[in-house]
Motif scaffolding. Structure first.
Motif, PDB file in Angstrom:
ATOM      1  N   LEU A 165       0.827  -1.205   0.000  1.00  0.00           N
ATOM      2  CA  LEU A 165       0.000   0.000   0.000  1.00  0.00           C
ATOM      3  C   LEU A 165       0.866   1.262   0.000  1.00  0.00           C
ATOM      4  CD1 LEU A 165      -2.816  -1.054   2.485  1.00  0.00           C
ATOM      5  CD2 LEU A 165      -3.090  -0.558   0.047  1.00  0.00           C
ATOM      6  N   ILE A 166       1.953   1.239   0.764  1.00  0.00           N
ATOM      7  CA  ILE A 166       2.872   2.386   0.781  1.00  0.00           C
ATOM      8  C   ILE A 166       3.432   2.632  -0.616  1.00  0.00           C
ATOM      9  CG2 ILE A 166       5.103   3.207   1.668  1.00  0.00           C
ATOM     10  CD1 ILE A 166       4.380   1.539   4.262  1.00  0.00           C
ATOM     11  N   GLU A 167       3.765   1.566  -1.312  1.00  0.00           N
ATOM     12  CA  GLU A 167       4.277   1.685  -2.677  1.00  0.00           C
ATOM     13  C   GLU A 167       3.249   2.360  -3.579  1.00  0.00           C
ATOM     14  OE1 GLU A 167       7.133   1.292  -5.689  1.00  0.00           O
ATOM     15  OE2 GLU A 167       7.310   0.969  -3.521  1.00  0.00           O
ATOM     16  N   ARG A 168       1.984   2.034  -3.385  1.00  0.00           N
ATOM     17  CA  ARG A 168       0.927   2.624  -4.207  1.00  0.00           C
ATOM     18  C   ARG A 168       0.735   4.111  -3.925  1.00  0.00           C
ATOM     19  NH1 ARG A 168      -4.049  -1.676  -3.769  1.00  0.00           N
ATOM     20  NH2 ARG A 168      -2.908  -3.587  -4.331  1.00  0.00           N
ATOM     21  N   LEU A 169       1.174   4.559  -2.742  1.00  0.00           N
ATOM     22  CA  LEU A 169       1.002   5.968  -2.373  1.00  0.00           C
ATOM     23  C   LEU A 169       2.103   6.863  -2.934  1.00  0.00           C
ATOM     24  CD1 LEU A 169      -0.016   5.541   1.374  1.00  0.00           C
ATOM     25  CD2 LEU A 169      -1.521   6.135  -0.524  1.00  0.00           C
ATOM     26  N   LYS A 170       3.043   6.279  -3.654  1.00  0.00           N
ATOM     27  CA  LYS A 170       4.184   7.060  -4.157  1.00  0.00           C
ATOM     28  C   LYS A 170       3.745   8.268  -4.974  1.00  0.00           C
ATOM     29  CE  LYS A 170       8.413   4.318  -4.401  1.00  0.00           C
ATOM     30  NZ  LYS A 170       9.380   3.640  -5.292  1.00  0.00           N
ATOM     31  N   ASP A 171       2.767   8.080  -5.848  1.00  0.00           N
ATOM     32  CA  ASP A 171       2.351   9.172  -6.719  1.00  0.00           C
ATOM     33  C   ASP A 171       1.093   9.875  -6.230  1.00  0.00           C
ATOM     34  OD1 ASP A 171       0.769   7.001  -7.166  1.00  0.00           O
ATOM     35  OD2 ASP A 171       0.770   7.126  -9.351  1.00  0.00           O
ATOM     36  N   LEU A 172       0.746   9.687  -4.947  1.00  0.00           N
ATOM     37  CA  LEU A 172      -0.378  10.435  -4.381  1.00  0.00           C
ATOM     38  C   LEU A 172      -0.018  11.916  -4.341  1.00  0.00           C
ATOM     39  CD1 LEU A 172      -3.195   9.904  -2.994  1.00  0.00           C
ATOM     40  CD2 LEU A 172      -1.988  10.146  -0.828  1.00  0.00           C
ATOM     41  N   SER A 173      -0.942  12.756  -4.741  1.00  0.00           N
ATOM     42  CA  SER A 173      -0.627  14.186  -4.897  1.00  0.00           C
ATOM     43  C   SER A 173      -0.476  14.911  -3.569  1.00  0.00           C
ATOM     44  CB  SER A 173      -1.728  14.867  -5.723  1.00  0.00           C
ATOM     45  OG  SER A 173      -2.992  14.718  -5.089  1.00  0.00           O
ATOM     46  N   VAL A 174      -0.972  14.335  -2.465  1.00  0.00           N
ATOM     47  CA  VAL A 174      -0.942  14.992  -1.161  1.00  0.00           C
ATOM     48  C   VAL A 174      -0.012  14.212  -0.229  1.00  0.00           C
ATOM     49  CG1 VAL A 174      -2.322  15.851   0.760  1.00  0.00           C
ATOM     50  CG2 VAL A 174      -3.343  15.681  -1.526  1.00  0.00           C
ATOM     51  N   ARG A 175       1.015  14.869   0.293  1.00  0.00           N
ATOM     52  CA  ARG A 175       1.943  14.217   1.218  1.00  0.00           C
ATOM     53  C   ARG A 175       1.221  13.792   2.492  1.00  0.00           C
ATOM     54  NH1 ARG A 175       7.767  14.614   1.711  1.00  0.00           N
ATOM     55  NH2 ARG A 175       8.449  13.997   3.805  1.00  0.00           N
ATOM     56  N   GLN A 176       1.452  12.560   2.931  1.00  0.00           N
ATOM     57  CA  GLN A 176       0.780  12.025   4.094  1.00  0.00           C
ATOM     58  C   GLN A 176       1.784  11.656   5.188  1.00  0.00           C
ATOM     59  OE1 GLN A 176      -3.032  11.147   4.306  1.00  0.00           O
ATOM     60  NE2 GLN A 176      -2.473  13.009   3.204  1.00  0.00           N
ATOM     61  N   CYS A 177       1.319  11.742   6.435  1.00  0.00           N
ATOM     62  CA  CYS A 177       2.039  11.131   7.549  1.00  0.00           C
ATOM     63  C   CYS A 177       1.233   9.895   7.921  1.00  0.00           C
ATOM     64  CB  CYS A 177       2.150  12.085   8.736  1.00  0.00           C
ATOM     65  SG  CYS A 177       3.049  11.343  10.132  1.00  0.00           S
ATOM     66  N   LEU A 178       1.832   8.724   7.747  1.00  0.00           N
ATOM     67  CA  LEU A 178       1.138   7.471   7.962  1.00  0.00           C
ATOM     68  C   LEU A 178       1.277   7.026   9.412  1.00  0.00           C
ATOM     69  CD1 LEU A 178       2.295   5.668   4.694  1.00  0.00           C
ATOM     70  CD2 LEU A 178       0.141   6.892   5.092  1.00  0.00           C
ATOM     71  N   THR A 179       0.151   6.786  10.062  1.00  0.00           N
ATOM     72  CA  THR A 179       0.160   6.287  11.431  1.00  0.00           C
ATOM     73  C   THR A 179      -0.085   4.778  11.379  1.00  0.00           C
ATOM     74  OG1 THR A 179      -2.221   6.691  11.775  1.00  0.00           O
ATOM     75  CG2 THR A 179      -0.697   8.482  12.283  1.00  0.00           C
ATOM     76  N   LEU A 180       0.767   4.026  12.068  1.00  0.00           N
ATOM     77  CA  LEU A 180       0.702   2.564  12.031  1.00  0.00           C
ATOM     78  C   LEU A 180       0.910   1.985  13.423  1.00  0.00           C
ATOM     79  CD1 LEU A 180       2.820   3.512   9.390  1.00  0.00           C
ATOM     80  CD2 LEU A 180       1.928   1.303   8.680  1.00  0.00           C
ATOM     81  N   ASP A 181       0.391   0.777  13.646  1.00  0.00           N
ATOM     82  CA  ASP A 181       0.609   0.130  14.932  1.00  0.00           C
ATOM     83  C   ASP A 181       1.978  -0.537  14.953  1.00  0.00           C
ATOM     84  OD1 ASP A 181       0.368  -2.390  13.698  1.00  0.00           O
ATOM     85  OD2 ASP A 181      -1.784  -2.480  14.111  1.00  0.00           O
ATOM     86  N   ALA A 182       2.326  -1.133  16.092  1.00  0.00           N
ATOM     87  CA  ALA A 182       3.687  -1.610  16.319  1.00  0.00           C
ATOM     88  C   ALA A 182       4.097  -2.754  15.404  1.00  0.00           C
ATOM     89  CB  ALA A 182       3.840  -2.039  17.782  1.00  0.00           C
ATOM     90  N   LEU A 183       3.130  -3.440  14.808  1.00  0.00           N
ATOM     91  CA  LEU A 183       3.458  -4.503  13.863  1.00  0.00           C
ATOM     92  C   LEU A 183       4.352  -3.992  12.739  1.00  0.00           C
ATOM     93  CD1 LEU A 183       2.794  -7.434  12.766  1.00  0.00           C
ATOM     94  CD2 LEU A 183       0.930  -6.334  11.493  1.00  0.00           C
ATOM     95  N   HIS A 184       4.170  -2.718  12.375  1.00  0.00           N
ATOM     96  CA  HIS A 184       4.878  -2.140  11.234  1.00  0.00           C
ATOM     97  C   HIS A 184       6.152  -1.394  11.634  1.00  0.00           C
ATOM     98  CE1 HIS A 184       1.524  -3.123   8.549  1.00  0.00           C
ATOM     99  NE2 HIS A 184       0.742  -2.774   9.550  1.00  0.00           N
ATOM    100  N   THR A 185       6.583  -1.537  12.890  1.00  0.00           N
ATOM    101  CA  THR A 185       7.831  -0.904  13.314  1.00  0.00           C
ATOM    102  C   THR A 185       8.990  -1.745  12.786  1.00  0.00           C
ATOM    103  OG1 THR A 185       6.660  -0.278  15.340  1.00  0.00           O
ATOM    104  CG2 THR A 185       9.009   0.166  15.273  1.00  0.00           C
ATOM    105  N   GLN A 186       9.274  -1.549  11.508  1.00  0.00           N
ATOM    106  CA  GLN A 186      10.291  -2.300  10.792  1.00  0.00           C
ATOM    107  C   GLN A 186      11.160  -1.303  10.014  1.00  0.00           C
ATOM    108  OE1 GLN A 186      10.264  -5.676  11.125  1.00  0.00           O
ATOM    109  NE2 GLN A 186       8.301  -5.732  12.211  1.00  0.00           N
ATOM    110  N   THR A 187      12.475  -1.495  10.031  1.00  0.00           N
ATOM    111  CA  THR A 187      13.370  -0.544   9.339  1.00  0.00           C
ATOM    112  C   THR A 187      13.054  -0.479   7.843  1.00  0.00           C
ATOM    113  OG1 THR A 187      15.034  -2.315   9.139  1.00  0.00           O
ATOM    114  CG2 THR A 187      15.254  -0.788  11.001  1.00  0.00           C
ATOM    115  N   GLU A 188      12.701  -1.608   7.250  1.00  0.00           N
ATOM    116  CA  GLU A 188      12.383  -1.611   5.813  1.00  0.00           C
ATOM    117  C   GLU A 188      11.112  -0.812   5.525  1.00  0.00           C
ATOM    118  OE1 GLU A 188      11.255  -4.812   2.287  1.00  0.00           O
ATOM    119  OE2 GLU A 188      12.373  -5.509   4.055  1.00  0.00           O
ATOM    120  N   THR A 189      10.145  -0.908   6.423  1.00  0.00           N
ATOM    121  CA  THR A 189       8.882  -0.189   6.233  1.00  0.00           C
ATOM    122  C   THR A 189       9.089   1.313   6.328  1.00  0.00           C
ATOM    123  OG1 THR A 189       7.600  -2.049   7.102  1.00  0.00           O
ATOM    124  CG2 THR A 189       6.533   0.109   7.100  1.00  0.00           C
ATOM    125  N   VAL A 190       9.813   1.784   7.365  1.00  0.00           N
ATOM    126  CA  VAL A 190      10.002   3.231   7.499  1.00  0.00           C
ATOM    127  C   VAL A 190      10.836   3.779   6.343  1.00  0.00           C
ATOM    128  CG1 VAL A 190       9.738   3.141   9.996  1.00  0.00           C
ATOM    129  CG2 VAL A 190      12.023   3.069   9.025  1.00  0.00           C
TER     130      VAL A 190
END
Length: 364
Positions: free
Chosen positions: A160-185
């Motif tokens: 999903l993050i990959e799909r947001l690459k060309d989104l016209s509005v910059r977002q700050c994504l809030t995620l739970d601890a499952l996604h606390t991964q160096t590759e994800t950030v």
């Protein structure tokens, strides 16, 4: 007419004998009918017959073509692969997103309980929808279908993050601890977005480092907020710290460490707890607190509504792919409602009932 163009590009899964009506026409009937307040297959067939003249004129269909039966619409929802509906929705929402949506969006998944197979065994499997949900008025910015046995929510979140690459509005994504991964950030930063992610014991070293900093250092921003709503007495204290260099080297884009201490009474019982977060933004304690609380909008304004208003977990229309396909349409309708700033989904549905022109304008 972007939506119609998209629909006409969907590959037709039907056999030669089942193609009396173009696939795109059946899909647009289901979409418009659902959003005009018609829920069941017989209801949708009635909708099409009642509004056939207007629909056929707008869609440039020959007058001699009859209205599809309820069984034709039912087969569409049962047999059509959910990935096709997913693709149509995601392309439409990205093309129509407003520049005025909130800066913050949550990523989280919701299982569709009626899809569970395998019982309470190691063979259990089910389908979930993982969504990017804007905290305020943007609705679902992207979604994807996930089969629990085949892929993890971590991998789906990265998709999903990959799909947001060309989104016209910059977002700050809030995620739970499952996604606390160096590759994800790293992927979030490379997609030109920001992050605010919970930290728990799945990242024990990071968790302990933040705990020590909170104990030994002076925050660069802090606030205390009292909350006496919903029968609770809660005090929230928020401290924000500059991330040390050794953490910045490991966690791409990292700027701030956030500590939220909650204490008070819930259901007449005392409680005290701390929560830790990392963020690529430099913001005040007040801004971070609002964003952290806003993360739960995906539960309150999306998942809860789908369960209670649309009965997504126990739908009256089951069989084949229909529960998942309807779940995507529920997300679509909720997105339109949030964009239009209605107070509730039922309020919007009352005002949009049989308003074909209004729904056409919102979609097309």
């Amino acid at each position: 007419m972007l939506l119609l163009k998209q629909l006409k590009q969907i590959p037709d899964h039907r056999s030669g004998q089942g193609k009396k009506y173009p696939l795109w026409l059946l899909m647009i009937i289901v979409i418009i009918g659902k959003f005009c307040g018609y829920d069941g297959y017989r209801d949708l067939a009635d909708f099409c017959r009642s509004h056939q003249k207007k629909l056929w004129e707008f869609l440039e269909i020959e007058e001699t073509m009859s209205s599809p039966s309820y069984s034709t619409l039912r087969r569409l929802m049962i047999e059509m692969e959910p990935q096709q509906w997913e693709k149509v929705y995601n392309t439409w929402v990205k093309a129509t997103v407003s520049e005025e949506i909130s800066h913050y969006s949550s990523i989280d998944g919701k299982s569709i309980k009626c899809t569970v197979v395998g019982g309470r065994t190691s063979e259990q499997d089910f389908v979930s929808l993982v969504s990017v949900y804007n905290h305020e008025n943007g609705g679902v910015l992207q979604l994807t279908v996930m089969k629990n046995k085949k892929v993890s929510e971590i991998a789906v979140g990265r998709e999903l993050i990959e799909r947001l690459k060309d989104l016209s509005v910059r977002q700050c994504l809030t995620l739970d601890a499952l996604h606390t991964q160096t590759e994800t950030v790293a992927q979030i930063v490379e997609a030109n977005h920001d992050y605010l992610i919970a930290v728990k014991e799945n990242q024990l070293s990071l968790c302990k480092t933040i705990e020590e900093i909170d104990k030994d250092c002076t925050p660069i921003s802090e606030t205390i907020v009292q909350d006496n709503s919903h029968g609770r007495q809660v005090e929230r204290k928020v401290n924000v710290y500059q991330a040390p260099e050794h953490l910045q080297q490991k966690w791409k884009g990292l700027q701030s460490l956030v500590v939220v201490e909650r204490q008070g009474k819930r259901e007449k019982k005392d409680f005290e707890e701390k929560a830790y977060f990392i963020s690529s933004e430099r913001s005040s304690a007040e801004v971070f607190l609002k964003a952290i609380q806003g993360h739960w909008s995906i539960e309150n304004q999306l998942h809860w509504v789908k369960d209670v208003t649309f009965k997504e977990d126990k739908p009256p229309r089951q069989g084949g792919h229909s529960p998942v396909n309807w779940a995507i349409l529920f997300s679509w309708l909720i997105t339109l409602v949030r964009r239009a700033e209605f107070r509730t989904v039922p309020q919007a549905r009352r005002l949009w009932a049989n308003q074909v022109d209004t729904i056409f304008a919102l979609l097309l």
